[in-house]
Design a protein around this motif. Structure first.
Motif, PDB file in Angstrom:
ATOM      1  N   ARG A 192     -15.736  23.451  29.258  1.00  0.00           N
ATOM      2  CA  ARG A 192     -14.575  22.838  29.918  1.00  0.00           C
ATOM      3  C   ARG A 192     -14.307  21.448  29.334  1.00  0.00           C
ATOM      4  NH1 ARG A 192     -12.808  25.959  33.859  1.00  0.00           N
ATOM      5  NH2 ARG A 192     -14.231  27.306  35.042  1.00  0.00           N
ATOM      6  N   ALA A 193     -15.356  20.725  29.020  1.00  0.00           N
ATOM      7  CA  ALA A 193     -15.174  19.416  28.379  1.00  0.00           C
ATOM      8  C   ALA A 193     -14.530  19.560  27.005  1.00  0.00           C
ATOM      9  CB  ALA A 193     -16.521  18.701  28.261  1.00  0.00           C
ATOM     10  N   ALA A 194     -14.898  20.618  26.289  1.00  0.00           N
ATOM     11  CA  ALA A 194     -14.286  20.852  24.986  1.00  0.00           C
ATOM     12  C   ALA A 194     -12.788  21.061  25.124  1.00  0.00           C
ATOM     13  CB  ALA A 194     -14.922  22.071  24.316  1.00  0.00           C
ATOM     14  N   MET A 195     -12.373  21.846  26.101  1.00  0.00           N
ATOM     15  CA  MET A 195     -10.945  22.079  26.307  1.00  0.00           C
ATOM     16  C   MET A 195     -10.230  20.810  26.746  1.00  0.00           C
ATOM     17  SD  MET A 195     -10.553  25.114  25.352  1.00  0.00           S
ATOM     18  CE  MET A 195      -8.863  25.358  25.881  1.00  0.00           C
ATOM     19  N   ALA A 196     -10.878  20.047  27.604  1.00  0.00           N
ATOM     20  CA  ALA A 196     -10.260  18.795  28.054  1.00  0.00           C
ATOM     21  C   ALA A 196     -10.064  17.830  26.895  1.00  0.00           C
ATOM     22  CB  ALA A 196     -11.125  18.152  29.140  1.00  0.00           C
ATOM     23  N   ALA A 197     -10.993  17.839  25.945  1.00  0.00           N
ATOM     24  CA  ALA A 197     -10.869  16.956  24.791  1.00  0.00           C
ATOM     25  C   ALA A 197      -9.773  17.413  23.837  1.00  0.00           C
ATOM     26  CB  ALA A 197     -12.212  16.893  24.042  1.00  0.00           C
ATOM     27  N   GLN A 198      -9.544  18.721  23.763  1.00  0.00           N
ATOM     28  CA  GLN A 198      -8.609  19.278  22.787  1.00  0.00           C
ATOM     29  C   GLN A 198      -7.164  19.271  23.260  1.00  0.00           C
ATOM     30  OE1 GLN A 198      -9.278  20.748  19.723  1.00  0.00           O
ATOM     31  NE2 GLN A 198     -11.467  20.410  19.784  1.00  0.00           N
ATOM     32  N   LEU A 199      -6.967  19.698  24.509  1.00  0.00           N
ATOM     33  CA  LEU A 199      -5.622  20.064  24.937  1.00  0.00           C
ATOM     34  C   LEU A 199      -4.808  18.861  25.382  1.00  0.00           C
ATOM     35  CD1 LEU A 199      -6.273  23.370  26.916  1.00  0.00           C
ATOM     36  CD2 LEU A 199      -5.889  23.024  24.475  1.00  0.00           C
ATOM     37  N   ARG A 200      -3.901  18.444  24.512  1.00  0.00           N
ATOM     38  CA  ARG A 200      -2.936  17.395  24.803  1.00  0.00           C
ATOM     39  C   ARG A 200      -1.612  17.777  24.158  1.00  0.00           C
ATOM     40  NH1 ARG A 200      -6.504  16.200  27.617  1.00  0.00           N
ATOM     41  NH2 ARG A 200      -7.419  14.173  28.100  1.00  0.00           N
ATOM     42  N   ARG A 201      -0.516  17.652  24.920  1.00  0.00           N
ATOM     43  CA  ARG A 201       0.774  18.061  24.365  1.00  0.00           C
ATOM     44  C   ARG A 201       1.167  17.224  23.158  1.00  0.00           C
ATOM     45  NH1 ARG A 201       2.458  18.436  29.792  1.00  0.00           N
ATOM     46  NH2 ARG A 201       3.950  16.724  29.582  1.00  0.00           N
ATOM     47  N   GLY A 202       0.751  15.961  23.133  1.00  0.00           N
ATOM     48  CA  GLY A 202       1.098  15.122  21.998  1.00  0.00           C
ATOM     49  C   GLY A 202       0.397  15.512  20.713  1.00  0.00           C
ATOM     50  N   PRO A 250      -2.040  18.906  29.537  1.00  0.00           N
ATOM     51  CA  PRO A 250      -1.695  17.537  29.922  1.00  0.00           C
ATOM     52  C   PRO A 250      -0.920  16.815  28.824  1.00  0.00           C
ATOM     53  CG  PRO A 250      -4.026  17.999  30.320  1.00  0.00           C
ATOM     54  CD  PRO A 250      -3.499  19.123  29.497  1.00  0.00           C
ATOM     55  N   ALA A 251      -0.157  15.831  29.232  1.00  0.00           N
ATOM     56  CA  ALA A 251       0.547  14.988  28.271  1.00  0.00           C
ATOM     57  C   ALA A 251      -0.449  14.078  27.551  1.00  0.00           C
ATOM     58  CB  ALA A 251       1.605  14.155  28.988  1.00  0.00           C
ATOM     59  N   GLY A 252       0.031  13.410  26.505  1.00  0.00           N
ATOM     60  CA  GLY A 252      -0.794  12.450  25.778  1.00  0.00           C
ATOM     61  C   GLY A 252      -1.333  13.024  24.491  1.00  0.00           C
ATOM     62  N   GLU A 253      -2.199  12.255  23.860  1.00  0.00           N
ATOM     63  CA  GLU A 253      -2.774  12.615  22.563  1.00  0.00           C
ATOM     64  C   GLU A 253      -4.281  12.839  22.710  1.00  0.00           C
ATOM     65  OE1 GLU A 253      -1.179  12.712  19.560  1.00  0.00           O
ATOM     66  OE2 GLU A 253       0.780  11.886  20.097  1.00  0.00           O
ATOM     67  N   ALA A 254      -4.809  13.780  21.918  1.00  0.00           N
ATOM     68  CA  ALA A 254      -6.249  13.938  21.841  1.00  0.00           C
ATOM     69  C   ALA A 254      -6.840  12.781  21.050  1.00  0.00           C
ATOM     70  CB  ALA A 254      -6.596  15.268  21.160  1.00  0.00           C
ATOM     71  N   ALA A 255      -8.143  12.592  21.169  1.00  0.00           N
ATOM     72  CA  ALA A 255      -8.810  11.557  20.377  1.00  0.00           C
ATOM     73  C   ALA A 255      -8.551  11.813  18.899  1.00  0.00           C
ATOM     74  CB  ALA A 255     -10.305  11.563  20.662  1.00  0.00           C
ATOM     75  N   PRO A 256      -8.201  10.794  18.141  1.00  0.00           N
ATOM     76  CA  PRO A 256      -7.867  11.023  16.727  1.00  0.00           C
ATOM     77  C   PRO A 256      -9.095  11.412  15.915  1.00  0.00           C
ATOM     78  CG  PRO A 256      -7.945   8.660  17.204  1.00  0.00           C
ATOM     79  CD  PRO A 256      -8.082   9.374  18.523  1.00  0.00           C
ATOM     80  N   VAL A 257      -8.867  12.299  14.953  1.00  0.00           N
ATOM     81  CA  VAL A 257      -9.911  12.646  13.993  1.00  0.00           C
ATOM     82  C   VAL A 257      -9.943  11.572  12.919  1.00  0.00           C
ATOM     83  CG1 VAL A 257     -10.672  14.337  12.284  1.00  0.00           C
ATOM     84  CG2 VAL A 257      -9.597  15.101  14.422  1.00  0.00           C
ATOM     85  N   PRO A 258     -11.104  11.014  12.612  1.00  0.00           N
ATOM     86  CA  PRO A 258     -11.144   9.978  11.574  1.00  0.00           C
ATOM     87  C   PRO A 258     -10.601  10.522  10.257  1.00  0.00           C
ATOM     88  CG  PRO A 258     -13.258  10.144  12.716  1.00  0.00           C
ATOM     89  CD  PRO A 258     -12.434  11.306  13.169  1.00  0.00           C
ATOM     90  N   PRO A 259      -9.817   9.729   9.535  1.00  0.00           N
ATOM     91  CA  PRO A 259      -9.312  10.192   8.241  1.00  0.00           C
ATOM     92  C   PRO A 259     -10.466  10.586   7.323  1.00  0.00           C
ATOM     93  CG  PRO A 259      -8.267   8.121   8.880  1.00  0.00           C
ATOM     94  CD  PRO A 259      -9.381   8.353   9.848  1.00  0.00           C
ATOM     95  N   MET A 260     -10.247  11.635   6.564  1.00  0.00           N
ATOM     96  CA  MET A 260     -11.296  12.061   5.648  1.00  0.00           C
ATOM     97  C   MET A 260     -11.415  11.055   4.513  1.00  0.00           C
ATOM     98  SD  MET A 260     -11.857  15.684   3.655  1.00  0.00           S
ATOM     99  CE  MET A 260     -10.628  15.343   2.395  1.00  0.00           C
ATOM    100  N   PRO A 261     -12.607  10.511   4.272  1.00  0.00           N
ATOM    101  CA  PRO A 261     -12.762   9.540   3.190  1.00  0.00           C
ATOM    102  C   PRO A 261     -12.733  10.223   1.834  1.00  0.00           C
ATOM    103  CG  PRO A 261     -14.895  10.054   4.145  1.00  0.00           C
ATOM    104  CD  PRO A 261     -13.873  10.785   4.976  1.00  0.00           C
ATOM    105  N   ALA A 262     -12.580   9.422   0.801  1.00  0.00           N
ATOM    106  CA  ALA A 262     -12.697   9.969  -0.547  1.00  0.00           C
ATOM    107  C   ALA A 262     -14.095  10.552  -0.713  1.00  0.00           C
ATOM    108  CB  ALA A 262     -12.446   8.875  -1.577  1.00  0.00           C
ATOM    109  N   PRO A 263     -14.207  11.772  -1.222  1.00  0.00           N
ATOM    110  CA  PRO A 263     -15.532  12.391  -1.334  1.00  0.00           C
ATOM    111  C   PRO A 263     -16.460  11.585  -2.236  1.00  0.00           C
ATOM    112  CG  PRO A 263     -13.801  14.013  -1.657  1.00  0.00           C
ATOM    113  CD  PRO A 263     -13.137  12.678  -1.657  1.00  0.00           C
ATOM    114  N   ARG A 264     -17.715  11.550  -1.850  1.00  0.00           N
ATOM    115  CA  ARG A 264     -18.746  10.881  -2.647  1.00  0.00           C
ATOM    116  C   ARG A 264     -19.162  11.790  -3.799  1.00  0.00           C
ATOM    117  NH1 ARG A 264     -24.489  10.503  -2.833  1.00  0.00           N
ATOM    118  NH2 ARG A 264     -24.646  12.338  -1.474  1.00  0.00           N
TER     119      ARG A 264
END
Length: 426
Positions: free
Chosen positions: A187-197, A225-239
């Motif tokens: 349920r926490a996984a769904m709460a973290a994912q589901l945002r209309r934004g 729910p409205a709003g945005e999910a937590a942003p995924v950090p941008p993928m860095p240049a691969p090492r």
């Protein structure tokens, strides 16, 4: 009313994409096609496995697999029977950066399909029996994967290339990560994912803009729910890590190789696809297949692909070969990589690559689920409908000089990183 607009067709593209905004403000793309009475809706919520907490790797993947195992008052059997009796297909999956789903319904069942989708999103059951059963299935799959050199090489490549980033972890999780997961975690996984934004959506088939607007509101407006999910950090240049070896007893060594690439927003993206086709993306027409399989018989297959993310991309390839001949294969791979960077493709190779990519482009639009999925993937990359309209014209405009310049940007033999599993002779 539902707001809509059409992307004007451009050269080589004759199907307009409608941009729809539902009465409650949910946007989507639409390609209307009434040749068959079927509607496909694809959608994705940004996040996916990247939002799994440390120690719970696989949480999003497990939750996605359980979403069709019962919802609201319906247990697994009742839910499956209800969908089957109405010819409704509903599926979900989670990858590195999104939780995605597809709804496929007959035209007359679109309201029912939307209601069932809303029920799944708002009231997934995550019953104990279903959780235990699906966890057991995934545990067995993870154990099998742990014995497969190709999977081990891929996991090591990601772990070495982007250490510390969520993408470094297996998108499907680990046995240790999913073992303790229970209903509250899911349920926490769904709460973290589901945002209309964080939602992107697209539909194809027997539905117009007003019908899609109503479907979107019925499916998502109250359930998500409205709003945005937590942003995924941008993928860095691969090492660049050079060579990593995972020792395993296996008759062949399996490798994943590659490095960073130009971003999909880059003006040279089409040229990059052409030169990738020439080197490794063209199947039996590619240089790598010619040099490594056809001339020397070192492998059944070797190929490369551009793997796009929003704001970043990778150039990745894979190969399997007999352990004693891996060193020879790797030397040829590096030589061809360097040759492409130095000289680029020939004029004939550019023409062949352009012809193939232009000719295969319509194949992504041959069924309603495929069309809807393609439109969602474009939105995930931040592209607009006009990208489709100009795609063939941009490919046609790629010149040999542009392709050679892009090859110098794209290929870097010094940065080429290889993860191999087996007992390779180097």
């Amino acid at each position: 009313m539902t707001a809509r607009s059409d992307a004007a067709p451009g050269a080589g593209w004759s199907v307009p994409v409608q941009t729809v905004v539902s009465p409650r403000g949910i946007p989507a793309w639409l390609i209307e096609d009434r040749s068959v009475p079927v509607i496909a809706l694809s959608f994705a919520f940004a996040g996916g496995a990247a939002l799994d907490p440390a120690g719970q790797e696989g949480r999003a993947d497990l939750a996605a697999s359980l979403l069709t195992q019962g919802a609201g008052p319906y247990d697994t059997a009742a839910f499956s029977s209800l969908l089957r009796d109405r010819a409704v297909s509903l599926s979900f999956d989670a990858d590195r950066n999104a939780l995605a789903g597809t709804l496929r319904v007959l035209e007359g069942e679109r309201a029912f399909g939307a209601e069932m989708l809303a029920l799944v999103l708002a009231e997934p059951r995550f019953d104990g029996e279903a959780v235990a059963r699906v966890k057991a299935q995934k545990t067995l799959a993870l154990r099998r994967e742990a014995e497969q050199p190709r999977t081990l090489a891929a996991r090591r490549w990601w772990a070495e290339s982007v250490p510390g980033h969520p993408f470094a972890r297996p998108a499907g999780g680990t046995e240790e990560g999913i073992a303790p997961l229970g209903r509250d975690d899911l349920r926490a996984a769904m709460a973290a994912q589901l945002r209309r934004g964080s939602l992107v959506a697209a539909a194809a088939g027997a539905i117009d803009a007003d019908g899609l607007g109503a479907l979107l509101d019925r499916a998502f407006a109250e359930a998500v729910p409205a709003g945005e999910a937590a942003p995924v950090p941008p993928m860095p240049a691969p090492r660049a890590f050079g060579l990593a070896v995972i020792e395993r007893d296996a008759p062949q060594a399996a490798a994943l190789f590659g490095h960073g690439a130009i971003a999909p927003e880059d003006p040279d993206w089409e040229a990059a696809q052409v030169v990738n086709w020439v080197l490794g993306g063209g199947g039996f027409s590619s240089r790598l297949m010619t040099e490594i399989r056809e001339k020397r018989g070192l492998t059944y297959g070797i190929g490369t692909a551009l793997v796009p993310f929003r704001g970043a991309a990778l150039l990745l390839g894979s190969v399997s070969t007999e352990n004693p001949r891996f060193g020879e294969t790797l030397a040829l791979l590096r030589a061809e990589w360097a040759r492409m960077a130095a000289d680029g493709p020939s004029e004939d190779e550019v023409a062949a690559g352009k012809a193939f990519l232009s000719g295969s482009f319509p194949l992504g639009f041959t069924s309603t689920p495929q069309i809807a999925g393609t439109l969602v993937a474009l939105q995930q990359l931040g592209r607009g409908p006009e990208w489709l309209a100009g795609r063939l014209a941009r490919l046609a405009a790629v010149t040999p000089e542009e392709a050679r310049r892009t090859a110098r940007r794209l290929f870097d033999a010094e940065a080429l990183s290889v993860a191999v599993a087996g007992r390779p002779t180097l």
